[in-house]
Scaffold this active site. Sequence first.
Site, PDB file in Angstrom:
ATOM      1  N   PRO A 111     -28.691  11.501  19.810  1.00 20.81           N
ATOM      2  CA  PRO A 111     -29.452  11.584  21.057  1.00 20.81           C
ATOM      3  C   PRO A 111     -30.938  11.259  20.934  1.00 20.81           C
ATOM      4  O   PRO A 111     -31.705  11.543  21.858  1.00 20.81           O
ATOM      5  CB  PRO A 111     -29.254  13.046  21.449  1.00 20.81           C
ATOM      6  CG  PRO A 111     -29.181  13.759  20.132  1.00 20.81           C
ATOM      7  CD  PRO A 111     -28.457  12.819  19.206  1.00 20.81           C
ATOM      8  N   GLU A 112     -31.371  10.637  19.836  1.00 19.82           N
ATOM      9  CA  GLU A 112     -32.804  10.388  19.639  1.00 19.82           C
ATOM     10  C   GLU A 112     -33.440   9.659  20.814  1.00 19.82           C
ATOM     11  O   GLU A 112     -34.546  10.002  21.253  1.00 19.82           O
ATOM     12  CB  GLU A 112     -33.031   9.583  18.352  1.00 19.82           C
ATOM     13  CG  GLU A 112     -33.026  10.405  17.092  1.00 19.82           C
ATOM     14  CD  GLU A 112     -31.635  10.861  16.701  1.00 19.82           C
ATOM     15  OE1 GLU A 112     -31.518  11.758  15.860  1.00 19.82           O
ATOM     16  OE2 GLU A 112     -30.640  10.320  17.246  1.00 19.82           O
ATOM     17  N   ALA A 113     -32.769   8.620  21.320  1.00 19.21           N
ATOM     18  CA  ALA A 113     -33.356   7.828  22.404  1.00 19.21           C
ATOM     19  C   ALA A 113     -33.629   8.686  23.631  1.00 19.21           C
ATOM     20  O   ALA A 113     -34.603   8.463  24.358  1.00 19.21           O
ATOM     21  CB  ALA A 113     -32.433   6.660  22.761  1.00 19.21           C
TER      22      ALA A 113
END
Length: 222
Positions: free
Chosen positions: A134-136
């Site tokens: 989920p970094e983005a």
Amino acid sequence: MSEGLILQEDRGRTRILRLNRPEKRNALNRPMIEALLQALEQAGGDDGIAAILLAANGAVFCAGADLGEMRPLREDPVAAEARRALSKALFAVPGWIGKPVVAALHGAALGAGAALALGCDMAVLAKEAVLGFPEARHGMLPALMAPVLLRHVPPRRAFELLATGRDIPPAEALALGLVQRVVPAAAVLDEAITLAEAAALLPPPDLLRLKELLMDGKAAPA
């Protein structure tokens, strides 16, 4: 080693290393990464240990990088680069240990936690758990995640998973080859130990050559 951040237990010739920061969903901060690197290096150099297992305390395997630690680094490029180098070293370390390193994922493995699991030689995922990057969604470029994910899936699939940050359910993770087994949470540890012990029958020099051979493939075939 930072006291208590990594718990160690030997079961026969398998060493279990447990992430132990359950109050923070085992998020990886610098002290935990440094402690885990040290524990992996020690296990790798211990002739009495034939296999290594990564597990965790609490309901989550690892929720990723500690965002409270990461966000301030945006204003400090030097510190940010040092932190990235430390994470990169952690994801790479199973590749140069001449012993099988298996991740036992009883709970969700997200972001850096998923990269840690996929950097291992094999992984067992609980039916109740998920993987995800989920970094983005948090405004961070998942640059460190991409090389790890590309060892398992084609670039277009990696793009989708990294760009959307969606959860990858167990059945899909198994179909993609991200994990070797999907079992009930209560059976994850035993299944991971079985896999680790089976792979440990290969002599360490042969294991290392096998790892080097597999690491030469830069990306999964389309």
